[in-house]
Design a protein around this motif. Structure first.
Motif, PDB file in Angstrom:
ATOM      1  N   VAL A 134      -3.679   6.003  -0.517  1.00 59.24           N
ATOM      2  CA  VAL A 134      -3.892   6.438  -1.892  1.00 59.24           C
ATOM      3  C   VAL A 134      -3.677   5.304  -2.890  1.00 59.24           C
ATOM      4  CG1 VAL A 134      -3.334   8.844  -1.431  1.00 59.24           C
ATOM      5  CG2 VAL A 134      -1.498   7.254  -2.051  1.00 59.24           C
ATOM      6  N   PHE A 135      -3.181   4.157  -2.413  1.00 61.29           N
ATOM      7  CA  PHE A 135      -3.007   3.006  -3.300  1.00 61.29           C
ATOM      8  C   PHE A 135      -2.961   1.728  -2.481  1.00 61.29           C
ATOM      9  CE2 PHE A 135      -0.296  -0.255  -5.137  1.00 61.29           C
ATOM     10  CZ  PHE A 135      -0.880  -0.434  -6.382  1.00 61.29           C
ATOM     11  N   CYS A 136      -3.566   0.689  -3.009  1.00 61.01           N
ATOM     12  CA  CYS A 136      -3.411  -0.642  -2.421  1.00 61.01           C
ATOM     13  C   CYS A 136      -3.322  -1.650  -3.551  1.00 61.01           C
ATOM     14  CB  CYS A 136      -4.542  -0.965  -1.455  1.00 61.01           C
ATOM     15  SG  CYS A 136      -5.964  -1.798  -2.192  1.00 61.01           S
ATOM     16  N   SER A 137      -2.563  -2.705  -3.349  1.00 63.47           N
ATOM     17  CA  SER A 137      -2.405  -3.736  -4.372  1.00 63.47           C
ATOM     18  C   SER A 137      -3.621  -4.650  -4.382  1.00 63.47           C
ATOM     19  CB  SER A 137      -1.148  -4.552  -4.100  1.00 63.47           C
ATOM     20  OG  SER A 137      -1.297  -5.316  -2.920  1.00 63.47           O
ATOM     21  N   GLY A 138      -3.779  -5.349  -5.493  1.00 60.63           N
ATOM     22  CA  GLY A 138      -4.873  -6.309  -5.581  1.00 60.63           C
ATOM     23  C   GLY A 138      -4.739  -7.423  -4.564  1.00 60.63           C
ATOM     24  N   THR A 139      -3.475  -7.798  -4.249  1.00 57.06           N
ATOM     25  CA  THR A 139      -3.254  -8.859  -3.264  1.00 57.06           C
ATOM     26  C   THR A 139      -3.685  -8.423  -1.871  1.00 57.06           C
ATOM     27  OG1 THR A 139      -0.960  -8.072  -3.155  1.00 57.06           O
ATOM     28  CG2 THR A 139      -1.388 -10.029  -4.487  1.00 57.06           C
TER      29      THR A 139
ATOM     30  N   CYS B 133     -11.240  -2.233  11.426  1.00 55.43           N
ATOM     31  CA  CYS B 133     -11.256  -3.654  11.076  1.00 55.43           C
ATOM     32  C   CYS B 133     -10.220  -4.450  11.875  1.00 55.43           C
ATOM     33  CB  CYS B 133     -11.014  -3.834   9.580  1.00 55.43           C
ATOM     34  SG  CYS B 133      -9.334  -3.497   9.059  1.00 55.43           S
ATOM     35  N   ILE B 134      -9.439  -3.767  12.713  1.00 56.60           N
ATOM     36  CA  ILE B 134      -8.440  -4.447  13.535  1.00 56.60           C
ATOM     37  C   ILE B 134      -9.110  -4.966  14.820  1.00 56.60           C
ATOM     38  CG2 ILE B 134      -6.307  -4.129  14.864  1.00 56.60           C
ATOM     39  CD1 ILE B 134      -5.428  -2.091  12.802  1.00 56.60           C
ATOM     40  N   HIS B 135      -8.684  -6.107  15.284  1.00 58.83           N
ATOM     41  CA  HIS B 135      -9.246  -6.697  16.504  1.00 58.83           C
ATOM     42  C   HIS B 135      -9.162  -5.673  17.638  1.00 58.83           C
ATOM     43  CE1 HIS B 135      -9.848  -9.323  19.931  1.00 58.83           C
ATOM     44  NE2 HIS B 135     -10.251 -10.272  19.087  1.00 58.83           N
ATOM     45  N   PRO B 136     -10.231  -5.492  18.405  1.00 53.32           N
ATOM     46  CA  PRO B 136     -10.237  -4.492  19.483  1.00 53.32           C
ATOM     47  C   PRO B 136      -9.042  -4.598  20.429  1.00 53.32           C
ATOM     48  CG  PRO B 136     -12.434  -5.376  19.170  1.00 53.32           C
ATOM     49  CD  PRO B 136     -11.535  -6.185  18.288  1.00 53.32           C
ATOM     50  N   ASP B 137      -8.554  -5.801  20.690  1.00 57.31           N
ATOM     51  CA  ASP B 137      -7.428  -5.966  21.607  1.00 57.31           C
ATOM     52  C   ASP B 137      -6.105  -5.503  20.993  1.00 57.31           C
ATOM     53  OD1 ASP B 137      -9.223  -7.027  23.362  1.00 57.31           O
ATOM     54  OD2 ASP B 137      -8.645  -9.128  23.004  1.00 57.31           O
ATOM     55  N   ASP B 138      -6.081  -5.282  19.680  1.00 58.45           N
ATOM     56  CA  ASP B 138      -4.838  -4.889  18.999  1.00 58.45           C
ATOM     57  C   ASP B 138      -4.851  -3.435  18.533  1.00 58.45           C
ATOM     58  OD1 ASP B 138      -4.065  -7.510  19.303  1.00 58.45           O
ATOM     59  OD2 ASP B 138      -4.619  -8.104  17.262  1.00 58.45           O
ATOM     60  N   GLN B 139      -5.984  -2.771  18.663  1.00 57.20           N
ATOM     61  CA  GLN B 139      -6.119  -1.434  18.071  1.00 57.20           C
ATOM     62  C   GLN B 139      -5.187  -0.406  18.700  1.00 57.20           C
ATOM     63  OE1 GLN B 139     -10.257  -0.295  18.163  1.00 57.20           O
ATOM     64  NE2 GLN B 139     -10.878  -1.831  16.638  1.00 57.20           N
TER      65      GLN B 139
ATOM     66  N   PHE C 155     -11.080   1.486   3.760  1.00 55.49           N
ATOM     67  CA  PHE C 155      -9.877   1.614   4.602  1.00 55.49           C
ATOM     68  C   PHE C 155      -8.954   2.759   4.190  1.00 55.49           C
ATOM     69  CE2 PHE C 155     -10.560  -3.196   4.568  1.00 55.49           C
ATOM     70  CZ  PHE C 155     -11.441  -3.133   5.652  1.00 55.49           C
ATOM     71  N   ALA C 156      -9.482   3.743   3.472  1.00 54.75           N
ATOM     72  CA  ALA C 156      -8.627   4.837   3.016  1.00 54.75           C
ATOM     73  C   ALA C 156      -8.199   5.752   4.157  1.00 54.75           C
ATOM     74  CB  ALA C 156      -9.339   5.654   1.932  1.00 54.75           C
ATOM     75  N   THR C 157      -8.973   5.803   5.233  1.00 57.93           N
ATOM     76  CA  THR C 157      -8.633   6.655   6.376  1.00 57.93           C
ATOM     77  C   THR C 157      -8.163   5.790   7.548  1.00 57.93           C
ATOM     78  OG1 THR C 157     -10.869   6.593   7.293  1.00 57.93           O
ATOM     79  CG2 THR C 157     -10.391   8.305   5.665  1.00 57.93           C
ATOM     80  N   MET C 158      -7.473   6.411   8.495  1.00 58.25           N
ATOM     81  CA  MET C 158      -6.985   5.671   9.655  1.00 58.25           C
ATOM     82  C   MET C 158      -8.140   5.119  10.484  1.00 58.25           C
ATOM     83  SD  MET C 158      -4.415   4.428  11.204  1.00 58.25           S
ATOM     84  CE  MET C 158      -3.023   5.273  10.473  1.00 58.25           C
TER      85      MET C 158
ATOM     86  N   TRP D 150       0.825  -1.191   0.000  1.00 56.01           N
ATOM     87  CA  TRP D 150       0.000   0.000   0.000  1.00 56.01           C
ATOM     88  C   TRP D 150       0.870   1.255   0.000  1.00 56.01           C
ATOM     89  CZ3 TRP D 150       1.794   2.371   4.278  1.00 56.01           C
ATOM     90  CH2 TRP D 150       2.238   1.579   5.342  1.00 56.01           C
ATOM     91  N   ILE D 151       0.271   2.384  -0.353  1.00 57.43           N
ATOM     92  CA  ILE D 151       0.939   3.693  -0.262  1.00 57.43           C
ATOM     93  C   ILE D 151       0.030   4.604   0.549  1.00 57.43           C
ATOM     94  CG2 ILE D 151       1.793   5.705  -1.528  1.00 57.43           C
ATOM     95  CD1 ILE D 151       2.321   3.874  -3.898  1.00 57.43           C
ATOM     96  N   TRP D 152       0.624   5.236   1.564  1.00 57.72           N
ATOM     97  CA  TRP D 152      -0.139   6.123   2.460  1.00 57.72           C
ATOM     98  C   TRP D 152       0.371   7.546   2.325  1.00 57.72           C
ATOM     99  CZ3 TRP D 152      -4.174   4.328   5.442  1.00 57.72           C
ATOM    100  CH2 TRP D 152      -4.737   5.237   6.335  1.00 57.72           C
ATOM    101  N   ASP D 153      -0.533   8.488   2.082  1.00 57.65           N
ATOM    102  CA  ASP D 153      -0.189   9.907   2.014  1.00 57.65           C
ATOM    103  C   ASP D 153      -0.151  10.446   3.439  1.00 57.65           C
ATOM    104  OD1 ASP D 153      -0.152  12.696   1.792  1.00 57.65           O
ATOM    105  OD2 ASP D 153      -1.268  12.658  -0.092  1.00 57.65           O
ATOM    106  N   GLU D 154       1.057  10.729   3.937  1.00 61.94           N
ATOM    107  CA  GLU D 154       1.205  11.163   5.321  1.00 61.94           C
ATOM    108  C   GLU D 154       0.716  12.590   5.543  1.00 61.94           C
ATOM    109  OE1 GLU D 154       1.930   9.281   7.714  1.00 61.94           O
ATOM    110  OE2 GLU D 154       2.722   7.497   6.714  1.00 61.94           O
ATOM    111  N   ILE D 155       0.627  13.368   4.488  1.00 65.55           N
ATOM    112  CA  ILE D 155       0.119  14.737   4.634  1.00 65.55           C
ATOM    113  C   ILE D 155      -1.404  14.722   4.721  1.00 65.55           C
ATOM    114  CG2 ILE D 155       0.062  17.051   3.640  1.00 65.55           C
ATOM    115  CD1 ILE D 155       2.830  16.121   4.540  1.00 65.55           C
TER     116      ILE D 155
END
Length: 303
Positions: free
Chosen positions: A235-240, A265-271, A256-259, A225-230
């Motif tokens: 802004v991009f994710c692979s098909g895989t 979608c992350i397990h509550p115990d890991d967020q 899932f474009a935003t944080m 994936w590519i994340w725009d830190e600004i």
């Protein structure tokens, strides 16, 4: 002032856009102050010529009557225009639409065609003959554009392949401008041909690299994936990567474009641990690795 560029526009993060804009504005300022052209590359590696408007206009003014009729009082401007053409790989032509013949061909235009100026003018003795420079696979489309231009004179641009006498193929963009009389009849035309071959080659290399990366990711079961830190968004994710969630790329970016969407979608115990690792990586500007559980579309969690 005008700028010449190739075709297409790359998508890039806001920070890079700002840097590119600052660089471009710096060039514009220097060109405006010094009245001298500069060449720079855009984010896709294409040449862009920043040229004072008065000098670009001189291309037509100085060349419309041929080299022999150039005004001797403007040698510096003439030389400047020719140097700009060479650096930007930008050829110039002028066509007599009544006699249907080439009036002028710049040295750079002749070079793009792989011949001398004299040979180009001799070979381009009609619209039909001029079309023979175009690659056979693009010729019908090019000839139709020329017919449309003659019947309804208006500025137009077209991209196609030039076929040089030695068999070399060049990817070019041509822009034509009409000149009409008081009755609106097309009398002459002039235009520019810019060599885009380097950009096309870079684009092919990028596509090849992307294809190899995708194949490697699929074989290894990796998503990227590519994340725009600004902008703080994906802004991009692979098909895989999307497939890991049983989603399409479009569906993944929508969810899932935003944080907030990503963390949901992350397990509550890991967020909280995931957010803290991301915060520290952002502060320290360092790579990070983390194991956690993600929830797929069917509600199951995966490690």
């Amino acid at each position: 002032m005008r700028c010449r560029a190739g075709h297409g526009e790359s998508r890039m993060p806001t920070k890079q856009k700002n840097q590119a804009r600052d660089e471009f504005e710096g060039v514009v300022g220097r060109v405006h102050a010094g009245k001298s052209p500069e060449i720079l590359e855009d984010e896709a590696g294409r040449r862009v010529a920043a040229v004072p408007l008065e000098d670009l206009e001189l291309i037509h003014d100085l060349k419309s009557g041929g080299l022999a009729q150039r005004r001797p009082s403007l040698p510096k401007s003439t030389s400047l225009v020719e140097e700009t053409e060479r650096l930007a790989q930008l050829g110039y032509w002028e066509w007599d639409e009544v006699a249907d013949e080439c009036l002028y061909c710049s040295p750079e235009l002749a070079r793009l065609h792989g011949v001398t100026v004299e040979r180009y003018i001799k070979m381009s003795n009609s619209t039909e003959a001029d079309g023979l420079w175009v690659h056979p696979d693009d010729r019908q489309r090019y000839e139709q554009a020329c017919r449309d231009f003659k019947s309804d004179p208006a500025r137009f641009s077209i991209e196609f392949r030039l076929l040089n006498p030695d068999g070399r193929i060049r990817y070019v963009k041509e822009t034509a401008h009409p000149v009409v009389d008081a009755d609106g009849n097309l009398t002459t035309s002039y235009g520019f041909v810019q060599d885009l071959s380097e950009w096309y080659e870079k684009d092919r290399e990028l596509q090849s690299s992307t294809s190899l990366l995708q194949q490697a990711a699929e074989l290894a079961g990796l998503g990227y994936w590519i994340w725009d830190e600004i902008e703080d968004r994906c802004v991009f994710c692979s098909g895989t990567l999307a497939a890991m969630f049983d989603l399409t790329v479009e569906e993944y970016l929508e969810s899932f474009a935003t944080m907030d969407g990503l963390v949901a979608c992350i397990h509550p115990d890991d967020q909280e641990r995931y957010l803290e690792v991301n915060r520290q990586a952002s502060i320290n500007k360092q790579p990070f690795e983390i194991d956690y559980r993600d929830q797929a579309a069917d509600g199951t969690y995966r490690y």
